[in-house]
Design a protein around this motif. Structure first.
Motif, mmCIF file in Angstrom:
data_model
loop_
_atom_site.group_PDB
_atom_site.id
_atom_site.type_symbol
_atom_site.label_atom_id
_atom_site.label_comp_id
_atom_site.label_asym_id
_atom_site.label_seq_id
_atom_site.Cartn_x
_atom_site.Cartn_y
_atom_site.Cartn_z
ATOM 1 N N ALA A 160 -5.130 -1.979 7.963
ATOM 2 C CA ALA A 160 -5.378 -3.461 7.963
ATOM 3 C C ALA A 160 -4.938 -4.068 6.752
ATOM 4 O O ALA A 160 -4.815 -5.321 6.838
ATOM 5 C CB ALA A 160 -7.078 -3.463 7.673
ATOM 6 N N ALA A 199 -9.164 -11.863 4.620
ATOM 7 C CA ALA A 199 -10.143 -10.849 4.762
ATOM 8 C C ALA A 199 -10.684 -10.634 6.525
ATOM 9 O O ALA A 199 -11.075 -9.627 6.760
ATOM 10 C CB ALA A 199 -11.431 -11.232 4.256
ATOM 11 N N ALA A 259 -10.416 -7.423 8.560
ATOM 12 C CA ALA A 259 -11.298 -7.047 9.631
ATOM 13 C C ALA A 259 -10.765 -6.713 11.053
ATOM 14 O O ALA A 259 -11.230 -5.603 11.729
ATOM 15 C CB ALA A 259 -12.423 -7.857 9.604
ATOM 16 N N CYS A 306 -8.943 -3.824 11.616
ATOM 17 C CA CYS A 306 -9.804 -2.476 11.499
ATOM 18 C C CYS A 306 -10.183 -2.513 12.896
ATOM 19 O O CYS A 306 -10.227 -1.224 13.468
ATOM 20 C CB CYS A 306 -11.055 -2.778 10.587
ATOM 21 S SG CYS A 306 -10.690 -2.553 8.771
#
Length: 244
Positions: free
Chosen positions: A143, A171, A175, A178
């Protein structure tokens, strides 16, 4: 399963010749992660088209070509017929090309770009060759390397600086990456490492649903397809909005 479904990835072409190179590029995933570069660039107060294009090309060489070539060298997960010598040559040439573009960019962006030029190739090798005991080859490593890092690089290449907006976007990319890995890991397990699947689901009304490879893969790969197209479309929308 049908022959096309036994391929190592849903986007993999039939083996042989140029089709192996197509498969090696992981087209939907490469486009997905290049989209992060565009998104980062488009967050800048002023977008220079030439800088954005050069940054995208550099990431295509590093991520789309070199990273995937190293990954194929490490265990042949895509089962291509590309020789090890060719994969090594492509990796070296692609990384040299990416670094060269970065060095050229320093003359316009400044030495603030230097850490990104150094870290990028290190991430390519460390993640895909699973160096340092595989510590980088993790969900967080993936990520950070293929989600957050492209966003930040795309922005810095435009502005020679950082700000809150690109950090928040990084960010978000972290995410999303991920989520991507959470979906792709079990999909790879089924496609590449599973000989057979046996079992069933018994629903509340007593209906029995058989479990097979198709049942397990369908929701995972449908989500991955949708997410890859969504990120490309979002990046394209931002580019159109900022450049027209």
């Amino acid at each position: 399963m049908a022959e096309t479904e036994r391929r190592p990835a849903y986007y993999a072409a039939a083996g042989g010749g140029w089709r192996d190179w197509w498969t090696l590029l992981h087209p939907p995933y490469t486009a997905w992660h290049l989209s992060y570069v565009v998104i980062g660039a488009c967050l800048a107060p002023r977008v220079e088209t030439s800088r954005m294009i050069v940054t995208v090309v550099a990431f295509f060489l590093a991520v789309g070509v070199a990273a995937h070539a190293v990954d194929e060298l490490h265990g042949r997960p895509l089962r291509t017929g590309i020789s090890s010598a060719a994969l090594i040559s492509v990796t070296v040439a692609a990384l040299i090309g990416a670094v060269a573009l970065g060095v050229i960019g320093i003359s316009r962006v400044g030495f603030v770009l230097l850490p990104f030029i150094v870290v990028g190739p290190l991430l390519v090798i460390a993640y895909n060759a699973e160096l340092f005991g595989g510590i980088v080859h993790s969900t967080a490593g993936f990520a950070a390397a293929w989600g957050a890092f492209p966003v930040l690089t795309g922005y810095v290449a435009q502005t020679s600086d950082l700000g809150l907006a690109p950090v928040l976007a990084a960010a978000a990319a972290f995410a999303l990456s991920c989520a991507q890995r959470a979906l792709s890991t079990p999909a790879r397990l089924v496609r590449r490492s599973t000989r057979s699947v046996e079992g069933s689901l018994t629903l509340a009304d007593g209906t029995v649903v058989a479990l097979d490879e198709r049942t397990l893969l369908a929701p995972l790969e449908a989500a991955l397809r949708a997410m890859s197209w969504a990120m490309v479309a979002l990046a394209a929308a931002l580019a159109v909005a900022r450049l027209t």
